[in-house]
Design a protein around this motif. Structure first.
Motif, PDB file in Angstrom:
ATOM      1  N   MET A   1      15.679   5.191 -16.408  1.00 49.65           N
ATOM      2  CA  MET A   1      14.238   5.091 -16.154  1.00 49.65           C
ATOM      3  C   MET A   1      14.018   4.766 -14.682  1.00 49.65           C
ATOM      4  O   MET A   1      14.522   3.770 -14.171  1.00 49.65           O
ATOM      5  N   ARG A   2      13.279   5.611 -13.944  1.00 46.60           N
ATOM      6  CA  ARG A   2      13.034   5.409 -12.529  1.00 46.60           C
ATOM      7  C   ARG A   2      11.979   4.341 -12.314  1.00 46.60           C
ATOM      8  O   ARG A   2      10.988   4.256 -13.043  1.00 46.60           O
ATOM      9  N   THR A   3      12.189   3.522 -11.293  1.00 55.16           N
ATOM     10  CA  THR A   3      11.228   2.475 -10.966  1.00 55.16           C
ATOM     11  C   THR A   3      10.174   3.018 -10.017  1.00 55.16           C
ATOM     12  O   THR A   3      10.491   3.657  -9.011  1.00 55.16           O
ATOM     13  N   ASN A   4       8.899   2.781 -10.336  1.00 56.87           N
ATOM     14  CA  ASN A   4       7.820   3.218  -9.458  1.00 56.87           C
ATOM     15  C   ASN A   4       7.813   2.391  -8.171  1.00 56.87           C
ATOM     16  O   ASN A   4       7.955   1.175  -8.199  1.00 56.87           O
ATOM     17  N   LYS A   5       7.623   3.085  -7.042  1.00 54.90           N
ATOM     18  CA  LYS A   5       7.621   2.435  -5.735  1.00 54.90           C
ATOM     19  C   LYS A   5       6.190   2.269  -5.234  1.00 54.90           C
ATOM     20  O   LYS A   5       5.412   3.233  -5.228  1.00 54.90           O
ATOM     21  N   VAL A   6       5.863   1.053  -4.811  1.00 56.11           N
ATOM     22  CA  VAL A   6       4.507   0.709  -4.376  1.00 56.11           C
ATOM     23  C   VAL A   6       4.524   0.325  -2.904  1.00 56.11           C
ATOM     24  O   VAL A   6       5.344  -0.498  -2.468  1.00 56.11           O
ATOM     25  N   LEU A   7       3.612   0.900  -2.127  1.00 56.37           N
ATOM     26  CA  LEU A   7       3.428   0.500  -0.738  1.00 56.37           C
ATOM     27  C   LEU A   7       2.199  -0.401  -0.652  1.00 56.37           C
ATOM     28  O   LEU A   7       1.080   0.023  -0.937  1.00 56.37           O
ATOM     29  N   ILE A   8       2.413  -1.643  -0.257  1.00 61.51           N
ATOM     30  CA  ILE A   8       1.330  -2.616  -0.081  1.00 61.51           C
ATOM     31  C   ILE A   8       0.993  -2.681   1.401  1.00 61.51           C
ATOM     32  O   ILE A   8       1.862  -2.977   2.229  1.00 61.51           O
ATOM     33  N   VAL A   9      -0.256  -2.389   1.739  1.00 56.73           N
ATOM     34  CA  VAL A   9      -0.693  -2.464   3.136  1.00 56.73           C
ATOM     35  C   VAL A   9      -1.732  -3.575   3.229  1.00 56.73           C
ATOM     36  O   VAL A   9      -2.873  -3.414   2.787  1.00 56.73           O
ATOM     37  N   GLU A  10      -1.327  -4.707   3.781  1.00 55.04           N
ATOM     38  CA  GLU A  10      -2.173  -5.906   3.779  1.00 55.04           C
ATOM     39  C   GLU A  10      -1.730  -6.809   4.929  1.00 55.04           C
ATOM     40  O   GLU A  10      -0.553  -7.161   5.032  1.00 55.04           O
ATOM     41  N   ASP A  11      -2.687  -7.177   5.806  1.00 51.42           N
ATOM     42  CA  ASP A  11      -2.324  -8.003   6.954  1.00 51.42           C
ATOM     43  C   ASP A  11      -2.402  -9.499   6.669  1.00 51.42           C
ATOM     44  O   ASP A  11      -1.958 -10.306   7.500  1.00 51.42           O
ATOM     45  N   ASP A  12      -2.926  -9.875   5.523  1.00 51.03           N
ATOM     46  CA  ASP A  12      -2.921 -11.279   5.116  1.00 51.03           C
ATOM     47  C   ASP A  12      -1.606 -11.548   4.389  1.00 51.03           C
ATOM     48  O   ASP A  12      -1.379 -11.048   3.285  1.00 51.03           O
ATOM     49  N   GLU A  13      -0.745 -12.336   5.005  1.00 55.55           N
ATOM     50  CA  GLU A  13       0.605 -12.529   4.474  1.00 55.55           C
ATOM     51  C   GLU A  13       0.596 -13.170   3.089  1.00 55.55           C
ATOM     52  O   GLU A  13       1.420 -12.824   2.233  1.00 55.55           O
ATOM     53  N   ILE A  14      -0.334 -14.090   2.854  1.00 61.88           N
ATOM     54  CA  ILE A  14      -0.398 -14.770   1.549  1.00 61.88           C
ATOM     55  C   ILE A  14      -0.736 -13.766   0.449  1.00 61.88           C
ATOM     56  O   ILE A  14      -0.101 -13.731  -0.608  1.00 61.88           O
ATOM     57  N   ILE A  15      -1.758 -12.933   0.692  1.00 63.00           N
ATOM     58  CA  ILE A  15      -2.148 -11.928  -0.309  1.00 63.00           C
ATOM     59  C   ILE A  15      -1.042 -10.896  -0.480  1.00 63.00           C
ATOM     60  O   ILE A  15      -0.726 -10.494  -1.609  1.00 63.00           O
ATOM     61  N   ALA A  16      -0.435 -10.478   0.619  1.00 63.12           N
ATOM     62  CA  ALA A  16       0.654  -9.492   0.544  1.00 63.12           C
ATOM     63  C   ALA A  16       1.803 -10.018  -0.306  1.00 63.12           C
ATOM     64  O   ALA A  16       2.345  -9.299  -1.160  1.00 63.12           O
ATOM     65  N   ASN A  17       2.164 -11.277  -0.106  1.00 64.45           N
ATOM     66  CA  ASN A  17       3.265 -11.865  -0.876  1.00 64.45           C
ATOM     67  C   ASN A  17       2.888 -12.047  -2.344  1.00 64.45           C
ATOM     68  O   ASN A  17       3.734 -11.899  -3.229  1.00 64.45           O
ATOM     69  N   LEU A  18       1.622 -12.392  -2.605  1.00 66.82           N
ATOM     70  CA  LEU A  18       1.148 -12.513  -3.990  1.00 66.82           C
ATOM     71  C   LEU A  18       1.261 -11.167  -4.710  1.00 66.82           C
ATOM     72  O   LEU A  18       1.744 -11.095  -5.849  1.00 66.82           O
ATOM     73  N   LEU A  19       0.827 -10.105  -4.039  1.00 64.98           N
ATOM     74  CA  LEU A  19       0.930  -8.766  -4.618  1.00 64.98           C
ATOM     75  C   LEU A  19       2.392  -8.390  -4.846  1.00 64.98           C
ATOM     76  O   LEU A  19       2.757  -7.888  -5.916  1.00 64.98           O
ATOM     77  N   TYR A  20       3.204  -8.636  -3.833  1.00 59.97           N
ATOM     78  CA  TYR A  20       4.634  -8.295  -3.918  1.00 59.97           C
ATOM     79  C   TYR A  20       5.283  -8.995  -5.111  1.00 59.97           C
ATOM     80  O   TYR A  20       5.984  -8.361  -5.912  1.00 59.97           O
ATOM     81  N   MET A  21       5.060 -10.282  -5.239  1.00 59.63           N
ATOM     82  CA  MET A  21       5.702 -11.068  -6.290  1.00 59.63           C
ATOM     83  C   MET A  21       5.280 -10.580  -7.681  1.00 59.63           C
ATOM     84  O   MET A  21       6.124 -10.364  -8.554  1.00 59.63           O
ATOM     85  N   ASN A  22       3.980 -10.386  -7.878  1.00 57.61           N
ATOM     86  CA  ASN A  22       3.498 -10.007  -9.205  1.00 57.61           C
ATOM     87  C   ASN A  22       3.845  -8.565  -9.564  1.00 57.61           C
ATOM     88  O   ASN A  22       4.193  -8.280 -10.716  1.00 57.61           O
ATOM     89  N   LEU A  23       3.784  -7.674  -8.607  1.00 66.15           N
ATOM     90  CA  LEU A  23       4.167  -6.288  -8.882  1.00 66.15           C
ATOM     91  C   LEU A  23       5.669  -6.180  -9.135  1.00 66.15           C
ATOM     92  O   LEU A  23       6.103  -5.438 -10.025  1.00 66.15           O
ATOM     93  N   LYS A  24       6.453  -6.942  -8.386  1.00 67.72           N
ATOM     94  CA  LYS A  24       7.903  -6.939  -8.602  1.00 67.72           C
ATOM     95  C   LYS A  24       8.224  -7.482  -9.991  1.00 67.72           C
ATOM     96  O   LYS A  24       9.074  -6.935 -10.707  1.00 67.72           O
TER      97      LYS A  24
END
Length: 220
Positions: A1-24
């Motif tokens: 099963m292939r893993t979907n790849k997501v590109l997060i474009v966000e200059d707020d590091e806190i929000i970017a990390n929140l998205l990264y953690m939850n999507l991962k």
């Protein structure tokens, strides 16, 4: 099963990390770009399945980046503080597949990502958890290779947990996602279905109760 790849474009590091953690945690492979320029470079280097773009990012803004992403047939969700109706209409008319305003609920974001991926036929169709195999196309659950009889709501309930691993889901969120109607404060329906799902699939130690909130699927 292939893993979907997501590109997060966000200059707020806190929000970017929140998205990264939850999507991962939800099973996606994530990449972060803190500027539109960095995002454009990453789009040239990698093949992504979906993008989550803030509009107001340095160097190249979200609208211009969206134009570039469209040439690659990349579905894009705008996630932005620009919350007026005019901004939302303009974003969707520009070609974004969805438009979410900040602040946002992570469970809603995950549901929107899954919805867009389904539209593009890129969504995950098979899940594995312990001795379970879940097929979203045939709507079958196999336990140790044997099909287990579950109701439609039980299937949708398990799918909701699998798509939100290690996230405490409020009862109202569970009800509104699975039953597709407004939650009126009676948790008995949710509780009974969770109890039955736990018993049928031996998940008593995996779907845990979260005090005054609801339930969480523990994935190690």
């Amino acid at each position: 099963m292939r893993t979907n790849k997501v590109l997060i474009v966000e200059d707020d590091e806190i929000i970017a990390n929140l998205l990264y953690m939850n999507l991962k945690n939800a099973g996606y492979a994530c990449y972060i770009a803190y500027s539109g320029g960095a995002a454009a470079d990453m789009l040239e280097e990698h093949r992504f399945d979906i993008g989550i773009f803030d509009i107001m990012v340095p160097e190249i803004d979200g609208y211009e980046l969206l134009e570039y992403a469209k040439t690659m047939e990349l579905p894009v969700i705008f996630l932005t503080a620009k919350n007026s109706t005019r901004d939302k209409v303009w974003g969707l008319k520009s070609g974004a597949d969805d438009y979410i305003t900040k602040p946002f609920e992570i469970t809603e974001l995950l549901a929107r990502v899954e919805s867009v991926l389904r539209r593009y036929k890129k969504s995950v169709t098979k899940y594995r958890f312990k001795d379970l195999e879940i097929d979203t196309e045939s709507r079958e659950i196999k336990k140790n290779g044997i099909v287990t009889d579950v109701t439609l709501k039980e299937f949708e309930l398990l799918l909701l947990f699998l798509r939100n691993p290690n996230i405490a889901l409020y009862r109202n969120v569970i009800y509104e996602r699975v039953w597709d109607s407004e939650y009126l404060g009676n948790s008995r329906t949710v509780d009974l279905h969770v109890q039955r799902l736990r018993k049928k699939l031996d998940l008593e130690n995996d779907i845990i109760s979260v005090y005054k909130i609801g339930y969480r699927l523990v994935v190690k």
